[in-house]
Design a protein around this motif. Structure first.
Motif, mmCIF file in Angstrom:
data_model
loop_
_atom_site.group_PDB
_atom_site.id
_atom_site.type_symbol
_atom_site.label_atom_id
_atom_site.label_comp_id
_atom_site.label_asym_id
_atom_site.label_seq_id
_atom_site.Cartn_x
_atom_site.Cartn_y
_atom_site.Cartn_z
ATOM 1 N N ALA A 1 0.831 -1.208 0.000
ATOM 2 C CA ALA A 1 0.000 0.000 0.000
ATOM 3 C C ALA A 1 0.866 1.259 0.000
ATOM 4 O O ALA A 1 0.587 2.213 -0.741
ATOM 5 N N VAL A 2 1.917 1.272 0.815
ATOM 6 C CA VAL A 2 2.816 2.431 0.860
ATOM 7 C C VAL A 2 3.491 2.631 -0.494
ATOM 8 O O VAL A 2 3.610 3.764 -0.978
ATOM 9 N N THR A 3 3.903 1.550 -1.125
ATOM 10 C CA THR A 3 4.511 1.642 -2.455
ATOM 11 C C THR A 3 3.521 2.224 -3.458
ATOM 12 O O THR A 3 3.875 3.106 -4.254
ATOM 13 N N ALA A 4 2.286 1.749 -3.422
ATOM 14 C CA ALA A 4 1.266 2.246 -4.359
ATOM 15 C C ALA A 4 0.972 3.726 -4.113
ATOM 16 O O ALA A 4 0.820 4.502 -5.070
ATOM 17 N N VAL A 5 0.920 4.145 -2.848
ATOM 18 C CA VAL A 5 0.696 5.557 -2.540
ATOM 19 C C VAL A 5 1.892 6.392 -2.997
ATOM 20 O O VAL A 5 1.722 7.480 -3.572
ATOM 21 N N ALA A 6 3.108 5.903 -2.790
ATOM 22 C CA ALA A 6 4.298 6.632 -3.230
ATOM 23 C C ALA A 6 4.340 6.777 -4.743
ATOM 24 O O ALA A 6 4.639 7.863 -5.266
ATOM 25 N N VAL A 7 4.013 5.725 -5.455
ATOM 26 C CA VAL A 7 3.964 5.796 -6.927
ATOM 27 C C VAL A 7 2.913 6.809 -7.356
ATOM 28 O O VAL A 7 3.155 7.629 -8.259
#
Length: 174
Positions: A161-167
């Motif tokens: 989820a953090v990766t998707a938000v960062a992207v």
């Protein structure tokens, strides 16, 4: 494969892929939804809105499937605060899914968006997160020592989820 109290195979335990998809999607949708609500008008928020809508639409069926399978796996558990939190979270999620569909429909085909549907979507998000996060957190605290899969689930779902938000936040730079 773990079993439920009824002796059935557990499809929605900590190690299940469906659990990771549901957890990741719910975290991403909550963070982007709140950013859309409180964030300033900015390209990252616009990308967040587009991805929030797309992922929300793509996850309606998997989330309903997960909730139904999870209930079937654990329905024989005695009513407790954790079980009650799960029921409240699912009720909030169902309202959130319906209101999200209505808001999306109005955004795509309408001339204006109903404040009632927007407010319903926001409040149901808060109810879902307010009950769902403690539901998972209490279980994680209780089971972390005896079930390493619980920790792996939390780390995997949060990292995705953090990766998707960062992207999403970095998309305007592309």
């Amino acid at each position: 494969m773990p079993t439920t109290p009824a002796g059935r195979r557990c499809r929605t335990g900590w190690a299940a892929g469906l659990s990771t998809v549901a957890g990741t999607a719910l975290l991403f949708l909550t963070v982007t939804g709140l950013a859309i609500t409180v964030g300033p008008f900015h390209a990252s928020v616009e990308w967040g809105l587009l991805l929030h809508t797309a992922i929300g639409a793509a996850c309606v069926v998997p989330l309903i499937w997960y909730c139904l399978a999870h209930w079937l796996d654990y329905r024989r558990y005695q009513l407790s605060s954790v079980v009650l939190l799960g029921y409240v979270a699912v009720a909030g999620l169902l309202v959130c899914l319906v209101s999200g569909a209505a808001v999306t429909w109005q955004g795509v085909f309408g001339l204006r968006m109903s404040p009632v549907w927007r407010q319903t979507h926001l409040v149901s998000t808060i109810v879902t997160a307010g009950a769902g996060l403690p539901h998972v957190a209490i279980l994680l605290l209780r089971l972390a020592r005896v079930m390493p899969a619980a920790i792996r689930y939390a780390v995997r779902s949060t990292a995705l989820a953090v990766t998707a938000v960062a992207v999403t936040a970095l998309l305007p730079l592309a």
